[in-house]
Design a protein around this motif. Sequence first.
Motif, mmCIF file in Angstrom:
data_model
loop_
_atom_site.group_PDB
_atom_site.id
_atom_site.type_symbol
_atom_site.label_atom_id
_atom_site.label_comp_id
_atom_site.label_asym_id
_atom_site.label_seq_id
_atom_site.Cartn_x
_atom_site.Cartn_y
_atom_site.Cartn_z
ATOM 1 N N SER A 50 -9.902 3.342 -6.231
ATOM 2 C CA SER A 50 -11.061 3.490 -5.145
ATOM 3 C C SER A 50 -11.448 5.061 -4.501
ATOM 4 N N CYS A 67 -10.652 -1.943 -1.795
ATOM 5 C CA CYS A 67 -9.927 -1.692 -2.279
ATOM 6 C C CYS A 67 -9.210 -3.472 -2.057
ATOM 7 N N VAL A 121 -4.249 -3.811 -4.714
ATOM 8 C CA VAL A 121 -3.705 -2.430 -4.312
ATOM 9 C C VAL A 121 -3.401 -0.885 -5.235
ATOM 10 N N ILE A 154 1.108 -1.074 -0.366
ATOM 11 C CA ILE A 154 0.152 -0.092 -0.348
ATOM 12 C C ILE A 154 0.983 1.260 -0.121
ATOM 13 N N ILE A 214 -8.095 -1.194 2.244
ATOM 14 C CA ILE A 214 -7.434 -2.329 2.141
ATOM 15 C C ILE A 214 -7.284 -3.795 2.262
ATOM 16 N N LEU A 231 -6.514 0.824 -6.229
ATOM 17 C CA LEU A 231 -6.237 1.829 -4.911
ATOM 18 C C LEU A 231 -6.900 3.473 -5.957
#
Length: 161
Positions: free
Chosen positions: A129, A120, A123, A16, A90, A126
């Motif tokens: 999202s 999400c 990753v 992330i 996430i 992202l």
Amino acid sequence: MIFVTLGSQKFQFNRILIEIDKLIEDKYITENVFAQTGYSDYEPKNYKYKNFLNRDEFSEIMSQSDTVITHGGTGAIIGAVKKGKKVVAIPRLSKYGEHVDDHQLQIVNQFSNMNLIIKCMNVSDLKQSLEEVKQTKLEVYHSNTDVILNSIDDYIKKIGG
């Protein structure tokens, strides 16, 4: 501001942090970002971070943020939605050494199904999202603490306490 909080579990969540760096480099994320990185060993290049925050620091940064990006832990999610933040969650995945199992998949799905957060699951999604969280009207979190306390109080009264 975007606040990234990865909890205090003794697992890294580098994926992330790396993705956020990429989104800042690509100028998709233009607002300030601060991350509480926990046990991750990746050091962000394009935003400020600290491994662990004390309670006051955490509260201050949370209050300054509009959006929270977090792992799929119940406490992290509830803490952010209670404060009225837009949340992208996430899940940590065991295959990346981010947790011992994949229980966060269910947690993230459950909160998403209640329309409290944007999930999400990858990753690499992202960016999408973050766009979705800006455009979605999420539900307001209502704690059931009062209901539980009233039930206990009623029970005590019934048994003569």
